[in-house]
Design a protein around this motif. Structure first.
Motif, PDB file in Angstrom:
ATOM      1  N   GLU A  64      12.548  -6.241   7.553  1.00  0.00           N
ATOM      2  CA  GLU A  64      12.495  -7.247   6.496  1.00  0.00           C
ATOM      3  C   GLU A  64      12.602  -8.654   7.066  1.00  0.00           C
ATOM      4  O   GLU A  64      13.002  -8.844   8.204  1.00  0.00           O
ATOM      5  N   GLY A  65      12.284  -9.630   6.246  1.00  0.00           N
ATOM      6  CA  GLY A  65      12.364 -11.012   6.680  1.00  0.00           C
ATOM      7  C   GLY A  65      13.751 -11.609   6.551  1.00  0.00           C
ATOM      8  O   GLY A  65      13.989 -12.728   6.976  1.00  0.00           O
ATOM      9  N   TRP A  66      14.683 -10.879   5.963  1.00  0.00           N
ATOM     10  CA  TRP A  66      16.034 -11.404   5.774  1.00  0.00           C
ATOM     11  C   TRP A  66      16.887 -11.084   6.991  1.00  0.00           C
ATOM     12  O   TRP A  66      16.885  -9.970   7.494  1.00  0.00           O
ATOM     13  N   ALA A  67      17.604 -12.072   7.455  1.00  0.00           N
ATOM     14  CA  ALA A  67      18.486 -11.869   8.603  1.00  0.00           C
ATOM     15  C   ALA A  67      19.753 -12.691   8.401  1.00  0.00           C
ATOM     16  O   ALA A  67      19.729 -13.764   7.789  1.00  0.00           O
ATOM     17  N   HIS A  68      20.852 -12.188   8.924  1.00  0.00           N
ATOM     18  CA  HIS A  68      22.108 -12.923   8.851  1.00  0.00           C
ATOM     19  C   HIS A  68      22.151 -13.958   9.958  1.00  0.00           C
ATOM     20  O   HIS A  68      21.795 -13.676  11.093  1.00  0.00           O
ATOM     21  N   THR A  69      22.589 -15.147   9.617  1.00  0.00           N
ATOM     22  CA  THR A  69      22.730 -16.213  10.598  1.00  0.00           C
ATOM     23  C   THR A  69      24.205 -16.519  10.764  1.00  0.00           C
ATOM     24  O   THR A  69      24.936 -16.635   9.780  1.00  0.00           O
ATOM     25  N   GLN A  70      24.631 -16.631  11.995  1.00  0.00           N
ATOM     26  CA  GLN A  70      26.037 -16.907  12.229  1.00  0.00           C
ATOM     27  C   GLN A  70      26.336 -18.380  11.968  1.00  0.00           C
ATOM     28  O   GLN A  70      25.573 -19.261  12.349  1.00  0.00           O
ATOM     29  N   VAL A  71      27.469 -18.630  11.357  1.00  0.00           N
ATOM     30  CA  VAL A  71      27.836 -19.975  10.950  1.00  0.00           C
ATOM     31  C   VAL A  71      28.173 -20.854  12.141  1.00  0.00           C
ATOM     32  O   VAL A  71      28.008 -22.056  12.091  1.00  0.00           O
ATOM     33  N   ARG A  72      28.581 -20.274  13.245  1.00  0.00           N
ATOM     34  CA  ARG A  72      29.031 -21.094  14.365  1.00  0.00           C
ATOM     35  C   ARG A  72      27.921 -21.979  14.911  1.00  0.00           C
ATOM     36  O   ARG A  72      28.193 -23.035  15.474  1.00  0.00           O
ATOM     37  N   TYR A  73      26.676 -21.591  14.745  1.00  0.00           N
ATOM     38  CA  TYR A  73      25.580 -22.436  15.219  1.00  0.00           C
ATOM     39  C   TYR A  73      25.505 -23.729  14.404  1.00  0.00           C
ATOM     40  O   TYR A  73      25.179 -24.789  14.930  1.00  0.00           O
ATOM     41  N   TYR A  74      25.810 -23.633  13.119  1.00  0.00           N
ATOM     42  CA  TYR A  74      25.839 -24.831  12.289  1.00  0.00           C
ATOM     43  C   TYR A  74      26.973 -25.755  12.713  1.00  0.00           C
ATOM     44  O   TYR A  74      26.835 -26.973  12.684  1.00  0.00           O
ATOM     45  N   VAL A  75      28.081 -25.184  13.106  1.00  0.00           N
ATOM     46  CA  VAL A  75      29.212 -25.995  13.550  1.00  0.00           C
ATOM     47  C   VAL A  75      28.837 -26.769  14.812  1.00  0.00           C
ATOM     48  O   VAL A  75      29.157 -27.943  14.957  1.00  0.00           O
ATOM     49  N   TYR A  76      28.138 -26.114  15.732  1.00  0.00           N
ATOM     50  CA  TYR A  76      27.678 -26.818  16.931  1.00  0.00           C
ATOM     51  C   TYR A  76      26.708 -27.938  16.560  1.00  0.00           C
ATOM     52  O   TYR A  76      26.733 -29.020  17.155  1.00  0.00           O
ATOM     53  N   ALA A  77      25.865 -27.703  15.587  1.00  0.00           N
ATOM     54  CA  ALA A  77      24.937 -28.738  15.141  1.00  0.00           C
ATOM     55  C   ALA A  77      25.701 -29.921  14.548  1.00  0.00           C
ATOM     56  O   ALA A  77      25.372 -31.076  14.818  1.00  0.00           O
ATOM     57  N   PHE A  78      26.733 -29.645  13.755  1.00  0.00           N
ATOM     58  CA  PHE A  78      27.535 -30.730  13.183  1.00  0.00           C
ATOM     59  C   PHE A  78      28.249 -31.516  14.270  1.00  0.00           C
ATOM     60  O   PHE A  78      28.316 -32.746  14.216  1.00  0.00           O
ATOM     61  N   LEU A  79      28.774 -30.821  15.262  1.00  0.00           N
ATOM     62  CA  LEU A  79      29.430 -31.527  16.367  1.00  0.00           C
ATOM     63  C   LEU A  79      28.436 -32.410  17.117  1.00  0.00           C
ATOM     64  O   LEU A  79      28.760 -33.527  17.521  1.00  0.00           O
ATOM     65  N   TYR A  80      27.221 -31.920  17.310  1.00  0.00           N
ATOM     66  CA  TYR A  80      26.204 -32.732  17.965  1.00  0.00           C
ATOM     67  C   TYR A  80      25.913 -33.985  17.147  1.00  0.00           C
ATOM     68  O   TYR A  80      25.800 -35.084  17.695  1.00  0.00           O
ATOM     69  N   VAL A  81      25.777 -33.836  15.834  1.00  0.00           N
ATOM     70  CA  VAL A  81      25.488 -34.989  14.988  1.00  0.00           C
ATOM     71  C   VAL A  81      26.617 -36.007  15.074  1.00  0.00           C
ATOM     72  O   VAL A  81      26.376 -37.216  15.143  1.00  0.00           O
ATOM     73  N   ILE A  82      27.855 -35.533  15.093  1.00  0.00           N
ATOM     74  CA  ILE A  82      28.990 -36.458  15.189  1.00  0.00           C
ATOM     75  C   ILE A  82      28.900 -37.281  16.461  1.00  0.00           C
ATOM     76  O   ILE A  82      29.056 -38.506  16.452  1.00  0.00           O
ATOM     77  N   PHE A  83      28.628 -36.641  17.589  1.00  0.00           N
ATOM     78  CA  PHE A  83      28.582 -37.387  18.844  1.00  0.00           C
ATOM     79  C   PHE A  83      27.304 -38.191  18.993  1.00  0.00           C
ATOM     80  O   PHE A  83      27.282 -39.204  19.692  1.00  0.00           O
TER      81      PHE A  83
END
Length: 133
Positions: A64-83
């Motif tokens: 199927e096209g549905w897959a679980h995405t881990q939240v920790r990748y979003y946290v790394y993205a937010f940290l990148y945006v902050i810096f």
């Protein structure tokens, strides 16, 4: 009478500037519409089952096209945006800091800003966000 003539001349130049911007916007939209229309008319249309498959990185889709995405990748993205925001703020600060009369105030502001960033980084570290598991 003279005031009306001056006012009319001033508004004519004012609206002329906007008419140039409007004309450029219309020309831009027409250019894109003509380009898309020409592409649609000139391209070959030969649909095959292989062409209609979802393509990702050269691997045939399975399941199927549905897959679980881990939240920790979003946290790394937010940290990148902050810096990234921090680095964007540092360059104008450095130019203002060099101007006469702004040295002490901008230095205090920058240390307050860096303090907020340090508290956020410390919080992320304490929560274990920075650990790659």
């Amino acid at each position: 009478m003279v005031e009306r003539a001056v006012l009319a001349a001033g508004t004519t130049g004012y609206f002329h500037s906007y008419s140039v911007v409007g004309l450029l916007a219309v020309l831009g939209v027409l250019f894109v519409a003509v380009a898309f229309g020409a592409g649609r008319l000139l391209r070959p249309v030969v649909p095959t089952p292989e062409k209609l498959l979802t393509y990702e990185c050269g691997v045939d889709p399975v399941g199927e096209g549905w897959a679980h995405t881990q939240v920790r990748y979003y946290v790394y993205a937010f940290l990148y945006v902050i810096f990234a925001v921090d680095s964007i703020f540092l360059f104008p600060w450095a130019t203002v800091f060099a101007a006469p009369g702004y040295g002490a105030a901008t230095l205090v502001e920058m240390f307050i800003f860096l303090g907020f960033l340090a508290v956020g980084l410390l919080y992320a570290y304490k929560k274990g966000v920075l650990e790659w598991t």
